[in-house]
Design a protein around this motif. Sequence first.
Motif, PDB file in Angstrom:
ATOM      1  N   ALA A  64       0.600  -1.055  -0.378  1.00 60.63           N
ATOM      2  CA  ALA A  64       0.162   0.139   0.319  1.00 60.63           C
ATOM      3  C   ALA A  64       0.995   1.160  -0.161  1.00 60.63           C
ATOM      4  CB  ALA A  64      -1.245   0.232   1.585  1.00 60.63           C
ATOM      5  N   GLY A 101       2.267   1.297  -3.733  1.00 67.93           N
ATOM      6  CA  GLY A 101       1.442   1.862  -4.447  1.00 67.93           C
ATOM      7  C   GLY A 101       0.530   3.144  -4.284  1.00 67.93           C
ATOM      8  N   MET A 102       1.770   4.044  -2.573  1.00 68.74           N
ATOM      9  CA  MET A 102       0.423   5.293  -3.127  1.00 68.74           C
ATOM     10  C   MET A 102       1.736   6.099  -3.399  1.00 68.74           C
ATOM     11  SD  MET A 102      -1.416   6.056   0.899  1.00 68.74           S
ATOM     12  CE  MET A 102      -2.556   7.294   0.543  1.00 68.74           C
ATOM     13  N   ALA A 162      -3.451   8.296  -5.814  1.00 68.29           N
ATOM     14  CA  ALA A 162      -2.356   8.021  -5.078  1.00 68.29           C
ATOM     15  C   ALA A 162      -3.545   6.280  -4.233  1.00 68.29           C
ATOM     16  CB  ALA A 162      -1.620   8.577  -3.625  1.00 68.29           C
ATOM     17  N   ALA A 163      -4.776   7.290  -4.307  1.00 72.76           N
ATOM     18  CA  ALA A 163      -6.251   6.341  -3.425  1.00 72.76           C
ATOM     19  C   ALA A 163      -6.853   5.123  -4.412  1.00 72.76           C
ATOM     20  CB  ALA A 163      -7.245   7.406  -3.133  1.00 72.76           C
ATOM     21  N   THR A 164      -7.361   4.026  -3.465  1.00 77.21           N
ATOM     22  CA  THR A 164      -7.833   3.040  -4.121  1.00 77.21           C
ATOM     23  C   THR A 164      -8.931   2.912  -3.764  1.00 77.21           C
ATOM     24  OG1 THR A 164      -5.651   1.339  -3.840  1.00 77.21           O
ATOM     25  CG2 THR A 164      -7.968   1.041  -4.697  1.00 77.21           C
ATOM     26  N   LEU A 217      -5.576  -4.320   1.570  1.00 77.64           N
ATOM     27  CA  LEU A 217      -4.060  -3.085   0.998  1.00 77.64           C
ATOM     28  C   LEU A 217      -4.988  -1.954   0.845  1.00 77.64           C
ATOM     29  CD1 LEU A 217      -2.418  -3.414  -2.039  1.00 77.64           C
ATOM     30  CD2 LEU A 217      -3.860  -1.780  -2.222  1.00 77.64           C
ATOM     31  N   ALA A 218      -6.436  -1.903   0.448  1.00 78.40           N
ATOM     32  CA  ALA A 218      -7.119  -1.066  -0.028  1.00 78.40           C
ATOM     33  C   ALA A 218      -7.305  -0.069   1.241  1.00 78.40           C
ATOM     34  CB  ALA A 218      -8.358  -1.350  -0.194  1.00 78.40           C
ATOM     35  N   ASP A 240      -4.427   1.518   2.533  1.00 82.56           N
ATOM     36  CA  ASP A 240      -4.513   2.820   1.353  1.00 82.56           C
ATOM     37  C   ASP A 240      -5.278   3.781   1.650  1.00 82.56           C
ATOM     38  OD1 ASP A 240      -5.457   4.245  -1.440  1.00 82.56           O
ATOM     39  OD2 ASP A 240      -3.603   3.183  -1.886  1.00 82.56           O
ATOM     40  N   ASP A 241      -6.728   3.784   2.490  1.00 84.41           N
ATOM     41  CA  ASP A 241      -7.666   4.534   2.927  1.00 84.41           C
ATOM     42  C   ASP A 241      -7.108   4.971   4.002  1.00 84.41           C
ATOM     43  OD1 ASP A 241      -9.306   4.693   0.952  1.00 84.41           O
ATOM     44  OD2 ASP A 241     -10.852   3.010   2.025  1.00 84.41           O
ATOM     45  N   LYS A 279       0.340   3.156  -9.815  1.00 81.27           N
ATOM     46  CA  LYS A 279      -0.248   1.709  -9.145  1.00 81.27           C
ATOM     47  C   LYS A 279       0.488   0.458  -8.920  1.00 81.27           C
ATOM     48  CE  LYS A 279      -3.607   3.117  -5.953  1.00 81.27           C
ATOM     49  NZ  LYS A 279      -2.946   3.120  -4.697  1.00 81.27           N
ATOM     50  N   ALA A 325      -6.031  -1.748  -7.962  1.00 84.88           N
ATOM     51  CA  ALA A 325      -5.482  -1.505  -7.099  1.00 84.88           C
ATOM     52  C   ALA A 325      -5.509   0.174  -7.946  1.00 84.88           C
ATOM     53  CB  ALA A 325      -4.308  -1.126  -6.497  1.00 84.88           C
TER      54      ALA A 325
END
Length: 394
Positions: free
Chosen positions: A102, A105-106, A131-133, A160-161, A164-165, A301, A336
């Motif tokens: 995560a 991925g950001m 950067a967000a999912t 991961l999500a 991510d949040d 991502k 993602a």
Amino acid sequence: MPLRLIDRLIRHEAAGGVLLILAALAALLVANSQFEGLYATFLDSVLAITVNDHGLEKPLILWINDGLMAIFFFLIGLELKREMLEGKLRRPRDVVLPGLAAVGGMALPALVYTLVNWGNAETIDGWAIPAATDIAFALGILALVGSRAPASLKVFLLTLAILDDLGAIIIIALFYTADLNTTYLMLALLPLAVMLVMNLYGVHRVAPLLLLGTVMWVLVLKSGVHATLAGVATAFLVPMTDRFGKSPVHRLEHGLTPYVGFLIVPLFAFANAGVVLTGLTLDQVLAPLPLGISAGLLLGKFAGIMGTVWLLTRLGMAQLPHGATWSHMAGVACLAGIGFTMSLFIGGLSFSDLHLMNQVRLGVLAGSGIAAVLGFTILMLAPRQEQAGAPATA
């Protein structure tokens, strides 16, 4: 019979994601039709709640983005608290792979956007948009894949999500705060303190807590800090277990989920996804703002998540989810890249100019749409779980 069918459709894992797609398509159709004027007038309609000329007076679009989305963030806060105390985030070793993925991925999408928009003072503030999912959208597409994807893949993507949040919430708090009004901010600490005491005593009635949370939301809104953060703070102060052994967190999460998933988030999508395509040219599509967003969601991502997972498995610090192959991980890394709800939300915080917001919508819809198609295709072509064998580690 029709009611039973409707109930089954609503309960399907993909229902929320499908409804989001339909809401976004509806916004696109309306914004590019003869009803575009009515659409704009509807969103610009002013709603006021005042007492002796004091209170709140905002266009409908801001009531949706600041008000209804606070409920969305309240639900995210409840999910985070439950996962940290009881679920997937409880044991640190279960969080290492999706957690670091995560982070990668950001960071990479933000870097890609920044490189594309480097030196452009007008657009550089949107670095956090890709950067967000979008949890609902991504999980909805994964649900459509069905049994072709191992169950462990859903756990990985969900964790991961969620993280991510959490990262998006931190970014909003640190980088998207307007000029501070310290008086209102200090006043917001009062209902926060009362809710903290209620939490410590395990108060079982949630209505007073929600009322105090609403008061805090108003004060935070007037302080300049983004008001949706009041929803997260309120959620974290809901007792996990009350003095009767029941769980207010579970009760609220269960009760709110259908309203958020089938009303608030689709309404947000309808209000924010209406990109005007009239006169659209290739130069506009490849402008730094939409290009940075779509490239961040697609390339950033994918590279951030896959690169982090590869490095951790290569170093022996983690293994791929049980039954998953690198094809599965590639598909999830693409999913993602569906930013949608959170990306549009951060875009609204980044830019107030209507022309720039139209470019934000274009970049988010293009990047998220392509990411969804790519992720679904890769997962459908990946070997089934029983064919995958032991997960690869290099």
